[in-house]
Design a protein around this motif. Structure first.
Motif, PDB file in Angstrom:
ATOM      1  N   ARG A  16     -29.507 -13.843  71.544  1.00 41.58           N
ATOM      2  CA  ARG A  16     -29.786 -12.576  72.215  1.00 41.58           C
ATOM      3  C   ARG A  16     -31.165 -12.607  72.859  1.00 41.58           C
ATOM      4  O   ARG A  16     -31.341 -12.179  73.998  1.00 41.58           O
ATOM      5  N   ARG A  17     -32.135 -13.137  72.107  1.00 45.19           N
ATOM      6  CA  ARG A  17     -33.479 -13.254  72.690  1.00 45.19           C
ATOM      7  C   ARG A  17     -33.457 -14.216  73.873  1.00 45.19           C
ATOM      8  O   ARG A  17     -34.114 -13.990  74.888  1.00 45.19           O
ATOM      9  N   VAL A  60     -15.676  -7.263  76.722  1.00 48.59           N
ATOM     10  CA  VAL A  60     -15.686  -7.571  75.291  1.00 48.59           C
ATOM     11  C   VAL A  60     -14.331  -8.138  74.866  1.00 48.59           C
ATOM     12  O   VAL A  60     -14.250  -9.168  74.173  1.00 48.59           O
ATOM     13  N   ILE A 105     -23.292  -9.510  78.686  1.00 47.40           N
ATOM     14  CA  ILE A 105     -22.801  -9.175  77.354  1.00 47.40           C
ATOM     15  C   ILE A 105     -22.584 -10.466  76.578  1.00 47.40           C
ATOM     16  O   ILE A 105     -22.013 -11.426  77.105  1.00 47.40           O
ATOM     17  N   LEU A 132     -21.988  -8.586  68.670  1.00 38.81           N
ATOM     18  CA  LEU A 132     -21.968  -8.245  70.094  1.00 38.81           C
ATOM     19  C   LEU A 132     -23.371  -7.848  70.524  1.00 38.81           C
ATOM     20  O   LEU A 132     -24.068  -7.170  69.785  1.00 38.81           O
ATOM     21  N   ALA A 133     -23.772  -8.220  71.733  1.00 37.24           N
ATOM     22  CA  ALA A 133     -25.028  -7.714  72.281  1.00 37.24           C
ATOM     23  C   ALA A 133     -24.810  -7.377  73.749  1.00 37.24           C
ATOM     24  O   ALA A 133     -24.005  -8.020  74.426  1.00 37.24           O
ATOM     25  N   ALA A 134     -25.502  -6.372  74.212  1.00 37.15           N
ATOM     26  CA  ALA A 134     -25.428  -5.979  75.623  1.00 37.15           C
ATOM     27  C   ALA A 134     -26.844  -5.868  76.146  1.00 37.15           C
ATOM     28  O   ALA A 134     -27.679  -5.225  75.520  1.00 37.15           O
ATOM     29  N   LEU A 135     -27.113  -6.515  77.256  1.00 33.19           N
ATOM     30  CA  LEU A 135     -28.447  -6.446  77.839  1.00 33.19           C
ATOM     31  C   LEU A 135     -28.334  -5.986  79.294  1.00 33.19           C
ATOM     32  O   LEU A 135     -27.534  -6.532  80.046  1.00 33.19           O
TER      33      LEU A 135
END
Lengths: 306, 306
Positions: A262-263, A187, A211, A218-221
């Motif tokens: 994000r998608r 990050v 990330i 912020l997004a975390a997958l």
């Protein structure tokens, strides 16, 4: 909507920890990227190979009907790019066995006139000065995303820094983000990279997911928890292909908005999970839309808190 | 609803890669677990320390009013458990500097009579034969979850295997899951562990999140993408504390159901993200419910595909 990828088509040799070995299989960033993205919309492919490029591999590439390969130069008297690698036991490290640059040591491929109006642009890994040069040929992109690698951070950091001022997004591995910024935290590293210009940075962590560090959040997958991992080669490029393919097909009002990205990353994640099930593009060649959508639903349910 | 934890209270010394060092700070699995779980409901704590246990650390433990420490034995003439560790640069590996077992080499603590009717039971890391012995004292648990460590897989695998037949869930690190099963893949390893009896296995991957392998499905959760990581000690124990605390407070009709467990893991993830911001339990002591709920919402939004 139109999507273009500039990158490499290569002839790979891959060894896996359980002793399997495949020689002269289809590889290269642009091959993986476009095979993935073409599930969402037609893709314009720009790359070069030598006249030694096997017909069999060309046929495999042409198997994907939505890939417009009219930007693929076959250069007389030149050699194709060849790469060989061996994966270590835990599949997240690999050793390079050989690299024959071939056409990659020559001038970059030309972008056909009818490709220059592409609205979504993916600059796969290449010397950042060449990426900038290719980008300058485009007449009005809506969204530009670049990939890079450790080599350019080592030897062409100024060119890369300059490129970052001209792209909307950067996709890179965690180790590369650390190498560029000196920060081990994905990050923190992502935020520092944003200062060079991009609106978002996607930090890829392989089997540990990715990330998204975006100016708006912020997004975390997590990665799809795959049990069948045969060959991780191309996972990152098909991740990018799924991401950009979904994004270009969705073509949102704001093409780099956080929620759509994000998608898009989730689509990339699912695409990568198929890629690693076999060598080369074998799994993507047999993949159909129904399997893709089923796994996307499964993945979305898996990470949804409900 | 009632929740009990059996485990250790220790005196830790921790060194971090940037040269920070803290001596004789509050640690131990049961300390971390109960400090986390008490945000959700009262927790019954069962552990033992020696009469050398510092008043200052006892006061820190008693700072958490919802922890019922009446099951904490202070043994005359015994020494407290002490552990020292040094984290390596990337914080996901640590070296043990010293271990003084003290009371851990003696008989396990007694479970007070009025704790034996606890409905939710967490057996923190301890010799699996002692975990089984403690479990046998419980009169009617609804849900039993155990943690373990590499040492017991090495020297007491039969006892551990036997314990697995008596618990609903197992929480362990990825490396431990690999060590037990010989499988490097967390999903494959988790599935193999299910065959020994548990209904679910939570495979913890530290900064890379956790995977739930459940008879009714799979879930993957990324870690909270924390930028402030001072000391990872206790992250796993507070993850378990948040998980079990949420679960026991929710007390669903089916206490081990997949959907509630996945949400419980998200609570554990958020709790761990606070723990690592400081040494020892310093951050959990200042944490309030509002901050906790705000970060849970932030985390849920971060992983939600929307």
């Amino acid at each position: 909507m139109s999507l273009i990828v500039t990158g490499t088509i290569g002839i790979d040799t891959v060894e896996t920890p359980d002793g399997e070995r495949r020689e002269a299989i289809l590889g290269g960033s642009a091959a993986y990227f476009s095979a993935a993205a073409q599930f969402y919309l037609p893709v314009r492919l720009v790359a070069a190979v030598g006249d030694d490029f096997p017909d069999g591999l060309m046929a495999q590439l042409r198997h994907f009907p939505a890939v417009d390969a009219s930007g693929l130069e076959i250069r007389r008297g030149s050699k194709s790019f060849r790469w060989g690698g061996r994966y270590q036991r835990d599949m997240d490290q690999r050793d390079t066995l050989f690299t024959d640059l071939g056409v990659l040591a020559e001038a970059p491929p030309e972008i056909p006139e009818n490709f220059r109006d592409s609205r979504y642009v993916f600059l796969a890994n290449m010397h950042p000065a060449l990426q900038a040069d290719l980008l300058s040929k485009m007449t009005g992109p809506r969204l530009v995303v670049a990939d890079t690698m450790n080599l350019w951070i080592d030897i062409a950091k100024d060119d890369l820094t300059s490129l970052l001022g001209r792209v909307d997004g950067l996709v890179l591995n965690f180790d590369e983000a650390e190498q560029f910024t000196g920060k081990r935290n994905p990050v923190t590293a992502g935020r520092l990279l944003l200062e060079y210009g991009p609106r978002f940075v996607v930090v890829k962590k392989g089997e540990h997911g990715a990330i998204l560090v975006h100016r708006d959040g912020l997004a975390a997958l997590p990665a799809y928890p795959a049990e069948q991992v045969v060959d991780p080669t191309g996972a990152g490029d098909t991740f990018a292909g799924g991401l950009m393919g979904y994004l270009a097909a969705a073509d949102p009002t704001d093409p780099g908005d956080f929620a759509t990205l994000r998608r898009a990353m989730a689509h990339g994640t699912v695409m990568a999970s198929f890629t690693i099930e076999t060598f080369s593009l074998d799994r993507l060649r047999t993949l159909d839309r129904e399997q893709l959508e089923a796994r996307y639903r499964e993945y979305a349910a898996m990470i949804h808190l409900g």
